[in-house]
Scaffold this motif. Sequence first.
Motif, PDB file in Angstrom:
ATOM      1  N   ILE A   1       0.821  -1.176  -0.064  1.00 46.26           N
ATOM      2  CA  ILE A   1       0.059  -0.119   0.051  1.00 46.26           C
ATOM      3  C   ILE A   1       0.911   1.322   0.058  1.00 46.26           C
ATOM      4  CG2 ILE A   1      -1.600   1.317   1.356  1.00 46.26           C
ATOM      5  CD1 ILE A   1      -3.033  -1.315   2.264  1.00 46.26           C
TER       6      ILE A   1
ATOM      7  N   HIS B   1       2.690   2.525  -3.160  1.00 47.80           N
ATOM      8  CA  HIS B   1       2.097   2.968  -4.167  1.00 47.80           C
ATOM      9  C   HIS B   1       1.120   4.280  -3.859  1.00 47.80           C
ATOM     10  CE1 HIS B   1       2.724  -1.015  -5.637  1.00 47.80           C
ATOM     11  NE2 HIS B   1       2.885  -0.414  -6.990  1.00 47.80           N
ATOM     12  N   TYR B   2       0.477   4.364  -2.671  1.00 44.36           N
ATOM     13  CA  TYR B   2      -0.367   5.287  -2.329  1.00 44.36           C
ATOM     14  C   TYR B   2       0.115   6.043  -1.054  1.00 44.36           C
ATOM     15  CZ  TYR B   2      -3.571   2.243  -4.918  1.00 44.36           C
ATOM     16  OH  TYR B   2      -3.835   1.633  -6.226  1.00 44.36           O
ATOM     17  N   HIS B   3      -0.121   7.427  -1.240  1.00 46.26           N
ATOM     18  CA  HIS B   3      -0.293   8.150   0.100  1.00 46.26           C
ATOM     19  C   HIS B   3      -1.639   8.275   0.894  1.00 46.26           C
ATOM     20  CE1 HIS B   3      -0.071  11.738   2.621  1.00 46.26           C
ATOM     21  NE2 HIS B   3      -0.913  12.447   1.989  1.00 46.26           N
TER      22      HIS B   3
ATOM     23  N   LEU C   1      -6.789   7.592  -0.526  1.00 43.71           N
ATOM     24  CA  LEU C   1      -5.708   7.023  -1.013  1.00 43.71           C
ATOM     25  C   LEU C   1      -5.200   7.905  -2.278  1.00 43.71           C
ATOM     26  CD1 LEU C   1      -6.074   3.156  -0.681  1.00 43.71           C
ATOM     27  CD2 LEU C   1      -5.042   4.889   0.926  1.00 43.71           C
ATOM     28  N   PHE C   2      -4.195   8.368  -2.360  1.00 50.41           N
ATOM     29  CA  PHE C   2      -3.521   9.402  -3.357  1.00 50.41           C
ATOM     30  C   PHE C   2      -2.243   8.460  -4.296  1.00 50.41           C
ATOM     31  CE2 PHE C   2      -5.529  12.207  -0.606  1.00 50.41           C
ATOM     32  CZ  PHE C   2      -6.016  12.853  -1.551  1.00 50.41           C
ATOM     33  N   LEU C   3      -2.685   7.969  -5.396  1.00 56.88           N
ATOM     34  CA  LEU C   3      -1.552   7.411  -6.042  1.00 56.88           C
ATOM     35  C   LEU C   3      -0.329   8.161  -6.411  1.00 56.88           C
ATOM     36  CD1 LEU C   3      -1.261   4.401  -7.534  1.00 56.88           C
ATOM     37  CD2 LEU C   3      -2.038   5.803  -9.904  1.00 56.88           C
TER      38      LEU C   3
END
Length: 273
Positions: free
Chosen positions: A232, A235-237, A264-266
Amino acid sequence: MEKRLGLGKEKKLSEAWKVFDEFIYKCLNLKDENNEEQKSGLVSSLTREGQGGTSGDSRKFITDTLLNLMIAGRDTTSTALSWFFYLLAQNPTVEKNIRDEIKKHLGGGKWESLGVKELGELVYLHGGLFEALRLYPPIAFEHKSPSTADVLPSGHVVDEHARIILSFYSMGRMEGIWGEDCMEFKPERWFSSGGGIKHEPSYKFTAFHAGPRTCLGKEMSLIQMKMVATAILYHYHVELVEGHEVCASDSIILQMKYGLKVRLFLININQAS
Protein backbone atom coordinates in the motif's frame (compact mmCIF):
# COMPACT_ATOMS: atom_id res chain seq x y z
CA MET A 1 -30.24 -24.55 24.64
CA GLU A 2 -29.36 -23.45 21.07
CA LYS A 3 -26.43 -25.86 21.07
CA ARG A 4 -28.59 -28.77 22.26
CA LEU A 5 -31.34 -28.08 19.74
CA GLY A 6 -28.98 -27.12 16.91
CA LEU A 7 -30.41 -23.64 16.39
CA GLY A 8 -29.22 -20.08 15.80
CA LYS A 9 -25.58 -19.16 16.19
CA GLU A 10 -24.70 -22.55 17.65
CA LYS A 11 -25.94 -24.24 14.48
CA LYS A 12 -23.86 -21.90 12.30
CA LEU A 13 -20.81 -22.54 14.49
CA SER A 14 -21.21 -26.33 14.21
CA GLU A 15 -21.59 -26.14 10.43
CA ALA A 16 -18.57 -23.85 10.09
CA TRP A 17 -16.48 -26.14 12.29
CA LYS A 18 -17.42 -29.12 10.11
CA VAL A 19 -16.41 -27.28 6.91
CA PHE A 20 -13.09 -26.25 8.46
CA ASP A 21 -12.29 -29.80 9.62
CA GLU A 22 -13.12 -31.23 6.20
CA PHE A 23 -10.82 -28.72 4.51
CA ILE A 24 -7.89 -29.30 6.89
CA TYR A 25 -8.16 -33.10 6.85
CA LYS A 26 -8.35 -33.07 3.05
CA CYS A 27 -5.11 -31.05 2.92
CA LEU A 28 -3.42 -33.40 5.40
CA ASN A 29 -4.50 -36.49 3.44
CA LEU A 30 -3.18 -34.92 0.25
CA LYS A 31 0.13 -34.22 1.93
CA ASP A 32 0.37 -37.86 3.07
CA GLU A 33 -0.50 -39.17 -0.39
CA ASN A 34 2.18 -37.06 -2.02
CA ASN A 35 4.68 -38.33 0.55
CA GLU A 36 6.46 -34.99 0.60
CA GLU A 37 10.10 -35.11 1.55
CA GLN A 38 10.13 -31.52 2.72
CA LYS A 39 10.68 -31.45 6.47
CA SER A 40 10.25 -27.73 6.99
CA GLY A 41 7.10 -25.66 7.17
CA LEU A 42 4.25 -25.26 9.63
CA VAL A 43 2.49 -28.58 9.07
CA SER A 44 5.75 -30.56 9.09
CA SER A 45 6.84 -28.96 12.35
CA LEU A 46 3.47 -29.68 13.96
CA THR A 47 3.48 -33.33 12.88
CA ARG A 48 6.95 -34.08 14.21
CA GLU A 49 7.26 -36.47 17.14
CA GLY A 50 5.91 -35.13 20.39
CA GLN A 51 3.45 -32.66 18.87
CA GLY A 52 0.19 -34.30 19.90
CA GLY A 53 -1.15 -31.88 22.44
CA THR A 54 -2.91 -33.09 25.57
CA SER A 55 -5.08 -35.51 23.60
CA GLY A 56 -2.14 -37.33 22.02
CA ASP A 57 -3.87 -37.09 18.62
CA SER A 58 -1.45 -35.30 16.28
CA ARG A 59 -4.11 -34.59 13.65
CA LYS A 60 -6.50 -33.06 16.14
CA PHE A 61 -3.59 -31.04 17.52
CA ILE A 62 -2.86 -29.70 14.01
CA THR A 63 -6.48 -28.77 13.26
CA ASP A 64 -6.90 -27.08 16.65
CA THR A 65 -3.67 -25.12 16.17
CA LEU A 66 -4.56 -23.99 12.65
CA LEU A 67 -8.06 -23.00 13.77
CA ASN A 68 -6.51 -20.95 16.56
CA LEU A 69 -4.15 -19.24 14.10
CA MET A 70 -6.97 -18.39 11.68
CA ILE A 71 -9.44 -17.09 14.25
CA ALA A 72 -6.95 -15.29 16.48
CA GLY A 73 -5.12 -13.73 13.55
CA ARG A 74 -8.04 -12.41 11.52
CA ASP A 75 -9.40 -9.47 13.52
CA THR A 76 -6.18 -8.76 15.43
CA THR A 77 -4.10 -8.33 12.27
CA SER A 78 -6.64 -6.10 10.54
CA THR A 79 -7.06 -4.04 13.72
CA ALA A 80 -3.30 -3.53 14.05
CA LEU A 81 -3.05 -2.37 10.43
CA SER A 82 -5.96 0.06 10.89
CA TRP A 83 -4.28 1.77 13.83
CA PHE A 84 -0.94 1.73 11.98
CA PHE A 85 -2.35 3.63 9.00
CA TYR A 86 -4.22 5.97 11.34
CA LEU A 87 -0.92 6.87 13.02
CA LEU A 88 0.85 7.23 9.67
CA ALA A 89 -1.83 9.65 8.46
CA GLN A 90 -1.03 11.82 11.47
CA ASN A 91 2.71 11.51 10.96
CA PRO A 92 3.47 12.12 7.24
CA THR A 93 7.22 12.28 7.90
CA VAL A 94 7.17 8.70 9.15
CA GLU A 95 5.18 7.65 6.10
CA LYS A 96 7.78 9.26 3.82
CA ASN A 97 10.66 7.60 5.67
CA ILE A 98 9.05 4.18 5.32
CA ARG A 99 8.39 4.76 1.61
CA ASP A 100 12.00 5.84 1.06
CA GLU A 101 13.17 2.72 2.86
CA ILE A 102 10.97 0.50 0.68
CA LYS A 103 12.33 2.19 -2.44
CA LYS A 104 15.91 1.74 -1.26
CA HIS A 105 15.68 -1.96 -0.40
CA LEU A 106 13.09 -3.21 -2.89
CA GLY A 107 14.11 -1.24 -5.96
CA GLY A 108 11.66 -0.42 -8.71
CA GLY A 109 8.65 -2.24 -7.32
CA LYS A 110 8.73 -5.04 -9.91
CA TRP A 111 8.93 -7.68 -7.18
CA GLU A 112 6.50 -10.53 -7.69
CA SER A 113 6.57 -11.53 -4.04
CA LEU A 114 7.91 -10.32 -0.73
CA GLY A 115 9.90 -12.76 1.35
CA VAL A 116 11.12 -12.78 4.93
CA LYS A 117 14.62 -11.67 3.86
CA GLU A 118 13.41 -8.60 1.94
CA LEU A 119 10.92 -7.57 4.61
CA GLY A 120 13.53 -8.06 7.33
CA GLU A 121 15.54 -5.18 5.86
CA LEU A 122 12.67 -2.71 6.37
CA VAL A 123 13.68 -1.51 9.83
CA TYR A 124 11.63 1.70 9.76
CA LEU A 125 8.50 -0.22 8.76
CA HIS A 126 9.13 -2.68 11.59
CA GLY A 127 9.48 0.18 14.06
CA GLY A 128 6.28 1.82 12.84
CA LEU A 129 4.27 -1.38 13.20
CA PHE A 130 5.65 -2.07 16.66
CA GLU A 131 4.85 1.48 17.76
CA ALA A 132 1.27 1.00 16.58
CA LEU A 133 1.12 -2.29 18.50
CA ARG A 134 2.55 -0.59 21.60
CA LEU A 135 0.07 2.29 21.56
CA TYR A 136 -2.92 0.31 20.30
CA PRO A 137 -2.47 -3.40 21.13
CA PRO A 138 -5.24 -5.42 19.42
CA ILE A 139 -5.84 -7.28 22.68
CA ALA A 140 -6.03 -4.35 25.06
CA PHE A 141 -6.26 -6.33 28.29
CA GLU A 142 -6.10 -9.85 29.67
CA HIS A 143 -7.23 -11.48 32.88
CA LYS A 144 -5.44 -14.26 34.74
CA SER A 145 -6.38 -16.51 37.64
CA PRO A 146 -3.85 -18.71 39.47
CA SER A 147 -4.63 -22.42 39.79
CA THR A 148 -3.28 -22.29 43.35
CA ALA A 149 -2.37 -19.54 45.79
CA ASP A 150 0.81 -17.72 44.80
CA VAL A 151 2.98 -14.72 45.61
CA LEU A 152 3.75 -12.09 42.95
CA PRO A 153 7.30 -10.71 42.53
CA SER A 154 6.02 -7.54 44.22
CA GLY A 155 5.24 -9.53 47.36
CA HIS A 156 1.47 -9.42 46.95
CA VAL A 157 -0.30 -12.63 47.92
CA VAL A 158 -2.80 -13.95 45.36
CA ASP A 159 -5.25 -16.71 46.32
CA GLU A 160 -6.73 -19.21 43.88
CA HIS A 161 -9.99 -17.28 43.57
CA ALA A 162 -8.37 -13.97 42.60
CA ARG A 163 -8.52 -12.51 39.12
CA ILE A 164 -5.77 -10.23 37.90
CA ILE A 165 -6.48 -7.77 35.07
CA LEU A 166 -3.49 -6.89 32.87
CA SER A 167 -4.01 -3.69 30.89
CA PHE A 168 -1.64 -3.97 27.93
CA TYR A 169 -3.06 -0.70 26.59
CA SER A 170 -2.02 1.16 29.75
CA MET A 171 1.34 -0.57 29.98
CA GLY A 172 2.22 0.61 26.48
CA ARG A 173 1.68 4.21 27.59
CA MET A 174 3.43 4.18 30.96
CA GLU A 175 6.33 6.58 31.44
CA GLY A 176 7.95 4.21 33.94
CA ILE A 177 8.20 1.54 31.23
CA TRP A 178 8.77 3.48 27.99
CA GLY A 179 10.17 6.82 29.16
CA GLU A 180 9.01 10.41 28.98
CA ASP A 181 8.17 10.14 25.27
CA CYS A 182 5.85 7.17 25.86
CA MET A 183 2.89 8.93 24.20
CA GLU A 184 4.80 9.71 21.01
CA PHE A 185 4.61 7.62 17.83
CA LYS A 186 8.32 7.08 17.43
CA PRO A 187 9.53 4.20 15.19
CA GLU A 188 13.13 5.08 16.05
CA ARG A 189 12.42 3.60 19.47
CA TRP A 190 12.92 0.19 17.86
CA PHE A 191 16.30 0.92 16.23
CA SER A 192 19.42 -0.67 17.67
CA SER A 193 22.69 1.24 17.99
CA GLY A 194 23.97 -0.66 14.96
CA GLY A 195 21.03 0.34 12.78
CA GLY A 196 19.14 -2.93 13.04
CA ILE A 197 15.99 -3.89 14.89
CA LYS A 198 16.06 -3.47 18.66
CA HIS A 199 14.66 -6.29 20.78
CA GLU A 200 12.48 -5.56 23.79
CA PRO A 201 11.52 -8.27 26.33
CA SER A 202 8.04 -9.71 25.82
CA TYR A 203 7.17 -8.85 29.42
CA LYS A 204 7.75 -5.20 28.51
CA PHE A 205 6.28 -5.22 25.01
CA THR A 206 3.17 -7.34 25.63
CA ALA A 207 1.31 -7.02 22.31
CA PHE A 208 2.02 -10.71 21.60
CA HIS A 209 1.72 -11.78 25.25
CA ALA A 210 4.67 -13.42 26.98
CA GLY A 211 6.17 -16.65 28.27
CA PRO A 212 4.28 -19.90 27.57
CA ARG A 213 1.32 -17.82 26.34
CA THR A 214 3.25 -16.05 23.58
CA CYS A 215 1.15 -15.73 20.42
CA LEU A 216 1.61 -18.75 18.15
CA GLY A 217 1.13 -16.61 15.04
CA LYS A 218 3.46 -13.75 15.99
CA GLU A 219 5.94 -14.14 13.14
CA MET A 220 3.26 -15.02 10.61
CA SER A 221 1.14 -11.98 11.49
CA LEU A 222 4.17 -9.67 11.32
CA ILE A 223 5.01 -10.93 7.83
CA GLN A 224 1.40 -10.45 6.73
CA MET A 225 1.24 -6.90 8.09
CA LYS A 226 4.57 -5.96 6.52
CA MET A 227 3.47 -7.33 3.14
CA VAL A 228 0.19 -5.40 3.16
CA ALA A 229 1.77 -2.20 4.48
CA THR A 230 4.61 -2.35 1.93
CA ALA A 231 2.27 -2.90 -1.02
CA ILE A 232 0.00 0.00 0.00
CA LEU A 233 2.65 2.53 1.03
CA TYR A 234 4.73 1.92 -2.07
CA HIS A 235 1.87 3.04 -4.29
CA TYR A 236 -0.34 5.31 -2.18
CA HIS A 237 -0.27 8.26 0.16
CA VAL A 238 -2.83 7.87 2.97
CA GLU A 239 -4.94 10.73 4.34
CA LEU A 240 -7.75 10.61 6.86
CA VAL A 241 -11.20 11.70 5.68
CA GLU A 242 -11.85 15.10 7.22
CA GLY A 243 -14.35 14.99 10.06
CA HIS A 244 -14.23 11.20 10.45
CA GLU A 245 -14.23 10.21 14.12
CA VAL A 246 -11.68 7.61 15.15
CA CYS A 247 -12.18 5.95 18.51
CA ALA A 248 -11.92 2.49 20.02
CA SER A 249 -14.97 0.25 20.24
CA ASP A 250 -16.09 -1.46 23.44
CA SER A 251 -14.97 -4.96 22.55
CA ILE A 252 -12.40 -7.63 23.42
CA ILE A 253 -10.36 -6.60 20.38
CA LEU A 254 -9.40 -2.92 20.18
CA GLN A 255 -11.19 -2.27 16.89
CA MET A 256 -12.18 1.15 15.59
CA LYS A 257 -15.79 1.87 16.44
CA TYR A 258 -16.55 3.58 13.12
CA GLY A 259 -13.80 2.00 11.05
CA LEU A 260 -11.03 3.96 9.36
CA LYS A 261 -12.06 6.16 6.44
CA VAL A 262 -9.14 7.38 4.36
CA ARG A 263 -8.36 8.81 0.96
CA LEU A 264 -5.65 7.13 -1.10
CA PHE A 265 -3.55 9.20 -3.50
CA LEU A 266 -1.64 7.32 -6.17
CA ILE A 267 1.99 8.37 -6.18
CA ASN A 268 4.90 7.93 -8.53
CA ILE A 269 7.54 6.32 -6.36
CA ASN A 270 10.30 7.18 -8.81
CA GLN A 271 9.55 10.87 -8.47
CA ALA A 272 8.85 10.88 -4.74
CA SER A 273 11.46 12.76 -2.75
